[in-house]
Each structure stands twice: as C-alpha cells, then as structure tokens.
Write an enzyme that holds these catalytic residues in place. Structure first.
Site, mmCIF file in Angstrom:
data_model
loop_
_atom_site.group_PDB
_atom_site.id
_atom_site.type_symbol
_atom_site.label_atom_id
_atom_site.label_comp_id
_atom_site.label_asym_id
_atom_site.label_seq_id
_atom_site.Cartn_x
_atom_site.Cartn_y
_atom_site.Cartn_z
ATOM 1 N N GLU A 30 -33.833 -33.020 49.461
ATOM 2 C CA GLU A 30 -35.261 -33.338 49.699
ATOM 3 C C GLU A 30 -36.161 -33.226 48.556
ATOM 4 O OE1 GLU A 30 -36.145 -30.844 53.034
ATOM 5 O OE2 GLU A 30 -34.849 -32.191 54.545
ATOM 6 N N ARG A 64 -30.863 -28.777 59.535
ATOM 7 C CA ARG A 64 -30.753 -28.922 58.132
ATOM 8 C C ARG A 64 -29.830 -30.070 57.774
ATOM 9 N NH1 ARG A 64 -34.618 -26.282 58.227
ATOM 10 N NH2 ARG A 64 -35.062 -24.444 56.778
ATOM 11 N N HIS A 72 -39.546 -33.681 56.744
ATOM 12 C CA HIS A 72 -39.420 -32.381 56.887
ATOM 13 C C HIS A 72 -40.665 -31.531 57.412
ATOM 14 C CE1 HIS A 72 -36.535 -28.613 55.920
ATOM 15 N NE2 HIS A 72 -37.297 -28.301 57.006
#
Length: 350
Positions: free
Chosen positions: A292, A263, A311
């Site tokens: 994000e 993360r 991601h």
C-alpha cells in the site's frame, strides 16, 4: 501504581475529547498542546497534515511533553520511528494507546527489542472500527450479488442490455468469515440480518451463538465448499501470510464473492487474480492490499470485477469520539489496576 498519572496527547484530537479524558479521574493530568499537533485534514486524520512542520523550539516542546507522561494517546508522530524514540527516551512510559485496530505491524516496524517492549504495554483500538468495516463488508457482498460492477460498466457505455440478467439473493446464502473477532462478529450480525447463514474461523475453536460452524484455519477449505461469499477480517501475521492461496481459492465453489477488510498480506493477490479469471471468484471487494498504496501497475486497479478501496473503509466521522471513549474506559481500568484489553502481542505482533 503512582497516585498521579500523566497522559500526553501525541496525535491530533479535538479539545472536547481531551476534556473527556481529563474527566476520567482527578488524579490524571493530561498534557495537550494543539499547536504542536498537525491539523486534521479529515475526521480521525491521526497523522494530520503532512505539510505541517514544527519549529525547532516546538519540536523540543513536543518531545519534552511526551517524555513527562506515563501514558501516551497515540504513537508519537503516528509512526514506528516515533514509537522507537519515545520508548528509548522515556523511562516512565507504561502504556501507549494506538489509534489503529491492528497496531502490531507498527510495533514490529519500530525495531524495538523484546526487553524494551516488555517495559510498557501497547493497546489497540480494536473493535472501534467493527461497525464501519462490517458495513463495508456488507456493501461488498451486496455489490457482488447484485452485479453492481456490470451495471456501472453498462451505465458508462450507455448500454441497455436486450437480455435481462437476474441477480442473486443474499437471503438464504452462506457466508464464511475468516476471523470471528469483534469485526468478524459484527459482520456476521449484519449478514444474519440480511438472511445469511454464517460460519467462520477462529484461532480458539469454540461454539458461538448464531454461527453455524466454527473451525480453525486448517478447516477453512471445508467451510469454503458451501460458501457463497467470504469476508476476511484477519490481521497480518506470520500465521496468516497468504492464507488465501491458490489451494484455498480453488476450494471455493464457482462464483464466490470475496471481500477483504483485514490485511492485504493474508491474500496471495496472484492467486486471487487467477480465481477471478477462472470464475471461482465472481467479484472481489478489497480495502487492503499486500503493498500500500496499491502499485500503479497492479492489474487489480483495472479489473472489471474488482472494487479497490484505499484502506479507508474503517473511517467514519465518529471515529475520534469512539477511540477516545475506548481510551477513557481503558484508562479507568488502568487506574483501578485491571488488565488492559486489546494488548499487542509483542512476540507475534498481533
């Protein structure tokens, strides 16, 4: 445990995989209405097409379907708000299986109080994504050792350097993996196949076959002193917030390759940029970020020795099948009265 169990499919899923869930046990009723679910734009698109809108009648049917189930496959509308609503409206709810490997953040974002969260269980798809994430981590390591960023720049500029620059051997080098869970161990397996020596961190420190040294987070700096590459697989929790700080980056030896598939909040991005500039980190391959989507003004976008991945490294064409298989295994355990694996910790949201 009731003699009849109802499962509702809350997110897009192929019909053949729904049939696999139905086949787990004759006592299971599976509610699946594909016209109420947004179409997938790509394999394992659990949120589905954002332009999809239910009619008022369809919206009522969707929530009525979810309200009849003891078990949900996916968060309603794949959102924390959907989780919050069904938790309040469905007193039958016993278990929700999340599509993500790390669903703690979404559970926390739902804003549900501890009393409500204790009424049902949330399991994650942890482990399903281990292989694609580990392969991506290997890509990052190889990119860093084989100078792929510099090669791409030379190619774009049509430059054939006069001096031949050697690359680094992966075999014989040392990797440190932060988070020796399923993703971390799969990363270690691939790294060892490439000839790397692997050490790493684990919350519960214990010997692990094939791992040279295992330490807690407090021993990370000591491991980094001899690392040629570092792969982070840790989730975002209060205990891992900015674990990769200036002090930790400074503990790395110059030229370390850094990969993050855990993360983004685990990394202090300003400290990472400093480490890239001062040479502690020679290359960074990043699939996750503190914010994000990555803000347009982030210097990570244009840094010559950074790969930005949106991601997506966990995605694969096999993901829906793998998650459904995991759910079927968990459903069998649930029906047999066993303990479900990969439960979200509703205190630490891990």
């Amino acid at each position: 445990m009731t003699t009849e169990t109802t499962v509702a499919i809350a997110v897009p899923l192929e019909a053949e995989l729904v049939e696999r869930i139905r086949a787990v046990d004759p006592s299971v009723t599976v509610l699946y209405e594909p016209d109420l679910l947004p179409p997938e734009r790509f394999p394992a698109d659990h949120s589905g097409d954002p332009d999809f809108k239910r009619t008022p009648e369809q919206e009522e049917r969707y929530w009525d379907m979810l309200g009849k189930a003891q078990i949900l496959y996916g968060f309603p509308n794949e959102s924390p708000a959907g989780l919050a609503r069904i938790a309040r409206e469905n007193p039958r709810l016993q278990w929700i299986h999340a599509m993500a490997a790390g669903a703690g953040g979404a559970v926390k974002a739902s804003g549900l109080d501890a009393e409500t969260l204790n009424k049902f269980q949330v399991t994650t798809s942890a482990g399903v994504h281990a292989l694609p994430l580990a392969e991506f981590a290997a890509l990052g390591i190889l990119n860093g050792f084989k100078r792929s960023a510099e090669l791409a720049q030379d190619q774009a500029a049509k430059v054939w350097p006069e001096l031949r620059t050697p690359t680094r051997l992966v075999s014989g080098s040392t990797l440190v993996v932060t988070g020796l869970g399923e993703i971390g161990l799969e990363t270690a397996r691939i790294a060892r196949a490439l000839g790397m020596k692997v050490s790493g961190t684990k919350r519960n420190v214990e010997p692990i076959d094939g791992i040279e040294q295992v330490a807690g987070n407090d021993g990370l700096a000591g491991l980094l002193a001899s690392a040629d590459a570092v792969v982070n697989t840790l989730p975002g929790t209060p205990y891992t917030e900015k674990l990769f700080s200036r002090a930790v980056f400074s503990a790395m030896k110059p030229g370390t390759v850094f990969v993050n598939v855990g993360r983004g909040t685990v990394v202090d991005e300003e400290a990472l940029l400093e480490a890239l500039e001062n040479g502690q980190v020679s290359y960074a391959c990043l699939d996750v970020f503190a914010v994000e989507p990555l803000p347009q003004d982030s210097p990570l976008w244009s840094h010559p020795r950074v790969m930005v991945s949106p991601h997506t490294s966990a995605l694969s064409a096999a993901e829906n099948r793998l998650i459904a298989e995991r759910f079927c295994s968990n459903l069998r355990t649930f029906l047999d009265g066993g303990d479900l694996p990969h439960l979200v910790d509703t205190v630490h949201f891990y």
